[in-house]
Design a protein around this motif. Sequence first.
Motif, PDB file in Angstrom:
ATOM      1  N   THR A 182     -98.133 -47.294 -50.876  1.00 45.35           N
ATOM      2  CA  THR A 182     -97.871 -45.947 -50.632  1.00 45.35           C
ATOM      3  C   THR A 182     -99.118 -45.057 -50.672  1.00 45.35           C
ATOM      4  O   THR A 182     -98.827 -43.829 -50.728  1.00 45.35           O
ATOM      5  CB  THR A 182     -96.790 -45.660 -51.701  1.00 45.35           C
ATOM      6  OG1 THR A 182     -97.419 -45.794 -53.290  1.00 45.35           O
ATOM      7  CG2 THR A 182     -95.599 -46.390 -51.771  1.00 45.35           C
ATOM      8  N   PRO A 214     -99.671 -46.468 -45.510  1.00 44.17           N
ATOM      9  CA  PRO A 214     -99.135 -45.034 -44.974  1.00 44.17           C
ATOM     10  C   PRO A 214     -99.752 -44.271 -43.897  1.00 44.17           C
ATOM     11  O   PRO A 214     -99.074 -43.655 -43.067  1.00 44.17           O
ATOM     12  CB  PRO A 214     -99.292 -44.229 -46.333  1.00 44.17           C
ATOM     13  CG  PRO A 214    -100.251 -44.826 -47.160  1.00 44.17           C
ATOM     14  CD  PRO A 214    -100.249 -46.431 -46.639  1.00 44.17           C
ATOM     15  N   SER A 215    -101.090 -44.893 -43.294  1.00 46.11           N
ATOM     16  CA  SER A 215    -101.916 -44.007 -42.477  1.00 46.11           C
ATOM     17  C   SER A 215    -102.834 -45.016 -41.596  1.00 46.11           C
ATOM     18  O   SER A 215    -103.248 -45.926 -42.246  1.00 46.11           O
ATOM     19  CB  SER A 215    -102.465 -42.911 -42.997  1.00 46.11           C
ATOM     20  OG  SER A 215    -103.669 -43.165 -43.837  1.00 46.11           O
ATOM     21  N   THR A 216    -102.958 -44.697 -40.577  1.00 46.74           N
ATOM     22  CA  THR A 216    -104.024 -45.498 -40.113  1.00 46.74           C
ATOM     23  C   THR A 216    -105.603 -45.475 -40.503  1.00 46.74           C
ATOM     24  O   THR A 216    -106.214 -46.320 -40.372  1.00 46.74           O
ATOM     25  CB  THR A 216    -104.286 -45.054 -38.373  1.00 46.74           C
ATOM     26  OG1 THR A 216    -104.396 -43.603 -38.307  1.00 46.74           O
ATOM     27  CG2 THR A 216    -103.008 -45.466 -37.534  1.00 46.74           C
ATOM     28  N   PRO A 242     -99.677 -49.582 -39.736  1.00 45.59           N
ATOM     29  CA  PRO A 242     -99.570 -48.120 -40.314  1.00 45.59           C
ATOM     30  C   PRO A 242     -98.490 -47.164 -40.182  1.00 45.59           C
ATOM     31  O   PRO A 242     -97.866 -47.144 -39.046  1.00 45.59           O
ATOM     32  CB  PRO A 242    -100.842 -47.198 -39.811  1.00 45.59           C
ATOM     33  CG  PRO A 242    -100.909 -48.168 -38.468  1.00 45.59           C
ATOM     34  CD  PRO A 242    -100.274 -49.553 -38.715  1.00 45.59           C
ATOM     35  N   ALA A 243     -97.756 -46.727 -41.305  1.00 43.62           N
ATOM     36  CA  ALA A 243     -96.526 -46.285 -41.058  1.00 43.62           C
ATOM     37  C   ALA A 243     -96.539 -44.760 -40.420  1.00 43.62           C
ATOM     38  O   ALA A 243     -95.362 -44.503 -39.738  1.00 43.62           O
ATOM     39  CB  ALA A 243     -95.815 -45.790 -42.588  1.00 43.62           C
ATOM     40  N   ASP A 244     -97.527 -44.352 -40.118  1.00 39.56           N
ATOM     41  CA  ASP A 244     -97.557 -43.086 -39.349  1.00 39.56           C
ATOM     42  C   ASP A 244     -97.592 -43.167 -37.911  1.00 39.56           C
ATOM     43  O   ASP A 244     -97.422 -42.175 -37.200  1.00 39.56           O
ATOM     44  CB  ASP A 244     -98.792 -41.956 -39.667  1.00 39.56           C
ATOM     45  CG  ASP A 244    -100.219 -42.935 -39.405  1.00 39.56           C
ATOM     46  OD1 ASP A 244    -100.135 -44.127 -38.935  1.00 39.56           O
ATOM     47  OD2 ASP A 244    -101.400 -42.447 -39.663  1.00 39.56           O
ATOM     48  N   GLN A 245     -97.555 -44.657 -37.498  1.00 40.39           N
ATOM     49  CA  GLN A 245     -97.417 -45.036 -36.063  1.00 40.39           C
ATOM     50  C   GLN A 245     -95.876 -45.174 -35.733  1.00 40.39           C
ATOM     51  O   GLN A 245     -95.449 -45.681 -34.486  1.00 40.39           O
ATOM     52  CB  GLN A 245     -98.337 -45.968 -35.592  1.00 40.39           C
ATOM     53  CG  GLN A 245     -99.819 -45.685 -36.023  1.00 40.39           C
ATOM     54  CD  GLN A 245    -100.054 -44.416 -35.060  1.00 40.39           C
ATOM     55  OE1 GLN A 245     -99.912 -44.393 -33.916  1.00 40.39           O
ATOM     56  NE2 GLN A 245    -100.606 -43.472 -35.676  1.00 40.39           N
ATOM     57  N   PRO A 248     -89.915 -41.519 -35.751  1.00 43.00           N
ATOM     58  CA  PRO A 248     -89.292 -40.774 -37.059  1.00 43.00           C
ATOM     59  C   PRO A 248     -88.179 -41.655 -37.483  1.00 43.00           C
ATOM     60  O   PRO A 248     -87.447 -41.957 -36.704  1.00 43.00           O
ATOM     61  CB  PRO A 248     -89.080 -39.419 -36.251  1.00 43.00           C
ATOM     62  CG  PRO A 248     -90.202 -39.514 -35.302  1.00 43.00           C
ATOM     63  CD  PRO A 248     -90.343 -40.611 -34.878  1.00 43.00           C
TER      64      PRO A 248
END
Length: 298
Positions: A182, A214-216, A242-245, A248
Motif C-alpha cells: 500500500t 500502488p503506482s508505476t 501497478p494498481a494505478d494502471q 477504475p
Amino acid sequence: MEIRPASRADVLTHSRGLTARDAEVISYLARHRVLTALQLARLVFGSYSHARSRLAVLHERGVLARFRRDIWPGSQQWRYTLGPVGAVVHAAATGAALPRPATVTETVLRFAHSTHTEHRLGVNDFFATLAGHTRDHPECALREWWPENEIAETCAGIVRPDAYGEYTAADGTLAFFYEHDTGTEPIATLVEKVGKYAELADAGIRKPVLFQLPSTSREHNFHVGIARRWPHKAPVPVATLPADQLAPPNQQITPATPSIVDELWLPAGHVRRRALASLTSRRTQPLEDDRDSYLRSA
C-alpha cells in the motif's frame, strides 16, 4: 457498525433455512475474515444485486455483521464479517468451541477499527477478482487461496506472505505468494522481503512472488532496488503490477479491462509486461509437496 444480538434460542431460530450458498458465505468469512458485497458476489453469487439482497437478509438474521466508515463524497461499501449466528453455526459445523456473543462483538469491533482491515480487503479483492474472471473463462480456475495466517505457518516464520494462491489458465498453473503493498513501507523493506523469500527457497519452498504496488513510480523504484541488490538476477521469480494502471473499480462481476489478469505484470529483470496467464508453467508443484519436502528435511 451493525451487529444483531443473538441468544442461543435466536441462533437456533435464525440458523434454520440457511442454504448451501449461505454456508459458503459463512465459510469464506470464517477463513478470510472480512469481505465486501462485490467480493462475495464474485466468489459465491455471480450477481451483485442478488448478493446485496441476500447479505442484507443474513445481516438481519444475525448471521452476518457489517460495518463501514463515513467518507465524503459518497459512502463505503459495507464490510461483512461473521455475526453471532454465523460464528456459532461455523463453530458447530467445524467442531470448534461455540463463541460467546460478546466475543463475536469484540471481534467485529476490532475489524471495524483496525488499520489492517483495509489492507486485508485489498488482498481479498485480488483473489475475488480472479474468481470473477474465472466465471466467464472456464479454462481458468482459482484452485487455492490461503490467507495470511495459514500460509505463515507453512513458511515457518521465515517470511509472512499476505496470501498464497494457485491460478490455472490454458497454459498451465501459477502457484505463487502474494504481497499487497500500500506504499507505507520503505522500498528497502520490500527488497528485504525478496531476500526472505530467497531464504525460504533455500529451505525448499520456492514459488514466484507477485507484488501489487500502488503506482508505476513505486514499481520502478522497487525494480531498481532489486537490481542493485542482485545485479545479475533476482534470487526468486518476482513480478509486479501497478494498481494505478488498473481500470477504475466497478460493480460488475467480471472485472473491467485492464484488470489483474491482463498484460500489466512486469517480471524483475525484464522490460516487457506480461499477462498473468503467461507467468504460469506447465510444470508446477503444489505447496503441499514443497511443505512435505521441507518438513522431511528439517
